[in-house]
Write an enzyme that holds these catalytic residues in place. Structure first.
Site, PDB file in Angstrom:
ATOM      1  N   ARG A 102     -10.803   5.422 -10.935  1.00  0.00           N
ATOM      2  CA  ARG A 102      -9.342   5.333 -10.907  1.00  0.00           C
ATOM      3  C   ARG A 102      -8.992   4.544 -12.104  1.00  0.00           C
ATOM      4  NH1 ARG A 102      -5.478   2.206  -6.685  1.00  0.00           N
ATOM      5  NH2 ARG A 102      -6.001   0.326  -8.306  1.00  0.00           N
ATOM      6  N   TYR A 150       0.327  -3.811 -10.495  1.00  0.00           N
ATOM      7  CA  TYR A 150      -0.345  -3.380  -9.440  1.00  0.00           C
ATOM      8  C   TYR A 150      -1.639  -2.844 -10.087  1.00  0.00           C
ATOM      9  CZ  TYR A 150      -2.717  -0.353  -6.354  1.00  0.00           C
ATOM     10  OH  TYR A 150      -3.754   0.151  -5.748  1.00  0.00           O
ATOM     11  N   ASP A 170      -3.133   5.857  -9.288  1.00  0.00           N
ATOM     12  CA  ASP A 170      -2.193   5.431  -8.130  1.00  0.00           C
ATOM     13  C   ASP A 170      -0.830   5.203  -8.634  1.00  0.00           C
ATOM     14  OD1 ASP A 170      -1.262   4.648  -5.934  1.00  0.00           O
ATOM     15  OD2 ASP A 170      -3.008   3.427  -5.360  1.00  0.00           O
ATOM     16  N   HIS A 177       1.404   4.055  -6.712  1.00  0.00           N
ATOM     17  CA  HIS A 177       1.840   3.220  -5.711  1.00  0.00           C
ATOM     18  C   HIS A 177       3.451   3.133  -5.251  1.00  0.00           C
ATOM     19  CE1 HIS A 177       0.249  -0.612  -3.785  1.00  0.00           C
ATOM     20  NE2 HIS A 177      -0.727   0.242  -3.831  1.00  0.00           N
ATOM     21  N   GLU A 185      -1.906   9.606  -7.025  1.00  0.00           N
ATOM     22  CA  GLU A 185      -1.785   9.029  -5.628  1.00  0.00           C
ATOM     23  C   GLU A 185      -0.313   8.165  -5.507  1.00  0.00           C
ATOM     24  OE1 GLU A 185      -4.437   6.188  -4.745  1.00  0.00           O
ATOM     25  OE2 GLU A 185      -3.753   5.693  -2.921  1.00  0.00           O
ATOM     26  N   GLU A 193      -2.223   6.214   2.545  1.00  0.00           N
ATOM     27  CA  GLU A 193      -2.683   5.051   2.691  1.00  0.00           C
ATOM     28  C   GLU A 193      -1.992   4.163   3.738  1.00  0.00           C
ATOM     29  OE1 GLU A 193      -3.520   3.549  -1.256  1.00  0.00           O
ATOM     30  OE2 GLU A 193      -2.132   1.793  -0.903  1.00  0.00           O
ATOM     31  N   ARG A 245      -5.005  10.444   2.119  1.00  0.00           N
ATOM     32  CA  ARG A 245      -5.497   9.204   1.913  1.00  0.00           C
ATOM     33  C   ARG A 245      -5.728   8.137   2.765  1.00  0.00           C
ATOM     34  NH1 ARG A 245      -8.102   6.681  -0.979  1.00  0.00           N
ATOM     35  NH2 ARG A 245      -6.840   5.276  -2.269  1.00  0.00           N
ATOM     36  N   GLU A 282     -12.832   6.496  -1.733  1.00  0.00           N
ATOM     37  CA  GLU A 282     -12.770   5.131  -2.652  1.00  0.00           C
ATOM     38  C   GLU A 282     -13.674   4.192  -2.488  1.00  0.00           C
ATOM     39  OE1 GLU A 282      -9.125   3.426  -1.583  1.00  0.00           O
ATOM     40  OE2 GLU A 282      -9.041   2.493  -3.683  1.00  0.00           O
ATOM     41  N   TRP A 288       6.425  -1.928  -3.713  1.00  0.00           N
ATOM     42  CA  TRP A 288       5.185  -2.588  -4.514  1.00  0.00           C
ATOM     43  C   TRP A 288       4.125  -1.641  -4.604  1.00  0.00           C
ATOM     44  CZ3 TRP A 288       0.248  -3.398  -2.459  1.00  0.00           C
ATOM     45  CH2 TRP A 288      -0.634  -4.356  -3.649  1.00  0.00           C
TER      46      TRP A 288
HETATM   47  O1  KDG Z   1      -3.818  -3.625   0.990  1.00  0.00           O
HETATM   48  C1  KDG Z   1      -2.967  -2.997  -0.047  1.00  0.00           C
HETATM   49  C2  KDG Z   1      -4.273  -2.030  -0.786  1.00  0.00           C
HETATM   50  O2  KDG Z   1      -5.058  -1.456   0.241  1.00  0.00           O
HETATM   51  C3  KDG Z   1      -3.668  -0.943  -1.566  1.00  0.00           C
HETATM   52  O3  KDG Z   1      -2.735  -1.651  -2.553  1.00  0.00           O
HETATM   53  C4  KDG Z   1      -4.894  -0.206  -2.399  1.00  0.00           C
HETATM   54  O4  KDG Z   1      -3.447   1.310  -3.245  1.00  0.00           O
HETATM   55  C5  KDG Z   1      -4.498   1.045  -3.113  1.00  0.00           C
HETATM   56  C6  KDG Z   1      -5.678   1.836  -3.110  1.00  0.00           C
HETATM   57  O5  KDG Z   1      -5.282   2.942  -3.487  1.00  0.00           O
HETATM   58  O6  KDG Z   1      -6.844   1.426  -3.032  1.00  0.00           O
HETATM   59 MG    MG Z   2      -3.419   3.466  -3.309  1.00  0.00          MG
END
Ligand code: KDG
Ligand code: MG
Length: 408
Positions: free
Chosen positions: A147, A159, A216, A218, A242, A268, A289, A345, A408
């Protein structure tokens, strides 16, 4: 036999973990992961103040019935706290059942469908040179998938970029022990959209086409921004993009799909199959995810992944360091057993964590195997856990350059 005791262990070997211990009347112990990053004590309380007394005396073998009892019986359904608590109970009961059967859990899930579980690592760098060094390092360790997250000119710490410096870093942890309030980061989607496609172009130039590349977003892009991004990076053949948009807006992914063939992964922050109903039935995603820890455990994840399989959608189970080694082991047993496995992951835990949790999973040339110990194959050392006291930590809050709170 029946459940004799239920204990909740909170420990902080570098980061916080909440672990459930269920002991049967004949002394078999099962472990479950209940860690919810930044909100850990709420799940610990849900388990010890509300569920523990409901579990004592129940038949430990009735896993499906216990799942339904906790899910339907709560009346207040879904949500990360409830589903992490149910997940921990479910994992612990599967651990017990597999230990009693004398088999690794994956055998009870149908046996191995593959020899090993392909994993992806986390390569990051504040600039391209640092990122490129990290990718090189992971390739030398045998990883076949990475990643990629990188700094964006004009923005500070963002991030997914390790603050620990360049190279292969296992210690990436977004939750900050910053006292009583979260740390704050800044964000600008325009600068990100302008910068990122060029980074993928340079990676492909330097590393060729074999490496699986993941990224990601995010949750930060609007649907139309995400559509543009997915289209712009199409030539660089991402394994997945992602969380392109905030997860709760399922139909946003229709717009991205209309504009690009970049594979999409999401989930996630989801906690039940219902979060995926539109995404799966309309084939708006390619990878699921969810974390076993946040989606109601092995029982619920198996059903979710079987549902996804009907639509040609594969697994990409969440596995950052805020998933404890117990949650990670649960993921690996599922990964090995299901047919529609995609990728897993993997962000290895630090040494202190591995002193507390004794694991039996193994890494070889980019693949993990859960091992063949009966059960999940992870045992928690309570004395070692006791040495690491809970320390409040928060995930950061994100603001746009003008101060507006952003995802975030
Ligand atoms: O606690 C937050 C994390 O699990 C997250 O930010 C991790 O986005 C993430 C990832 O894809 O591993
Ligand atoms: Mg993620």
């Amino acid at each position: 036999m029946s459940i004799a005791s239920v204990d909740v262990i909170v420990t902080s070997p570098g980061r916080n973990f909440v672990t459930l211990k269920i002991t049967t009347s004949d002394g078999v112990v099962g472990w479950g992961d209940a860690t919810l990053n930044g909100r850990e004590l709420s799940v610990a309380s849900y388990l010890s103040d509300h569920l523990a007394s409901m579990l004592i005396g129940r038949d430990e073998d009735r896993i499906e019935d216990t799942w339904q009892y906790l899910y339907r019986g709560a009346y207040w359904r879904r949500g990360p706290v409830t589903m992490a608590a149910i997940a921990a109970v479910d994992m612990a009961l599967w651990d017990i059942k597999a230990k009693k059967a004398g088999m690794p859990l994956y055998q009870l899930l149908g046996g191995a469908s593959r020899d090993g579980v392909r994993v992806y690592a986390h390569a990051s760098g504040t600039d391209f040179e640092a990122l490129s060094n990290a990718i090189t390092g992971y390739r030398e360790l045998g990883f076949t998938a990475v990643r990629v997250q990188t700094g964006v000119p004009g923005l500070g710490q963002i991030y997914g970029v390790s603050a620990a410096g360049p190279g292969v870093r296992y210690d990436y942890e977004p939750a900050k022990r910053s006292g009583d309030r979260p740390a704050e980061e800044t964000w600008d989607t325009r600068q990100y959209l302008n910068h990122m496609p060029g980074v993928f172009a340079k990676i492909r130039e330097e590393f060729g086409t074999d490496l699986r590349l993941l990224h990601d977003g995010h949750h930060r892009m609007s649907p139309i921004e995400a559509a543009r991004f997915a289209k712009d990076v199409e030539p660089y053949d991402l394994f997945w993009l992602e969380d392109a948009t905030p997860g709760e807006d399922q139909t946003a992914l229709r717009l991205i799909r209309q504009h690009s063939t970049t594979p999409l992964a999401i989930g996630e922050v989801f906690n039940t199959v219902y979060d995926y109903q539109t995404l799966i039935t309309e084939r708006l995603i390619d990878y699921v995810r969810s974390a076993v820890t946040h989606t109601g455990g092995i029982t619920a994840m198996k059903k979710l992944l079987d549902f996804a399989a009907i639509y040609g959608i594969r697994s990409g189970i969440h596995g950052p360091t805020d998933i404890s080694p117990v949650g990670m082991a649960a993921a690996l047993h599922l990964d090995l057993a299901i047919h529609n496995f995609g990728i897993q992951e993997y962000m290895p835990h630090n040494e202190q964590t591995l002193e507390v949790f004794q694991t039996s999973f193994t890494f070889d040339k980019g693949f993990l195997h859960p091992g063949d110990q009966p059960g999940l194959g992870v045992e928690l050392d309570e004395e070692a856990a006791g040495a690491f006291e809970y320390t409040k930590a928060y995930l950061p809050v994100n603001r746009l350059l003008d101060g507006t709170v952003h995802d975030w």
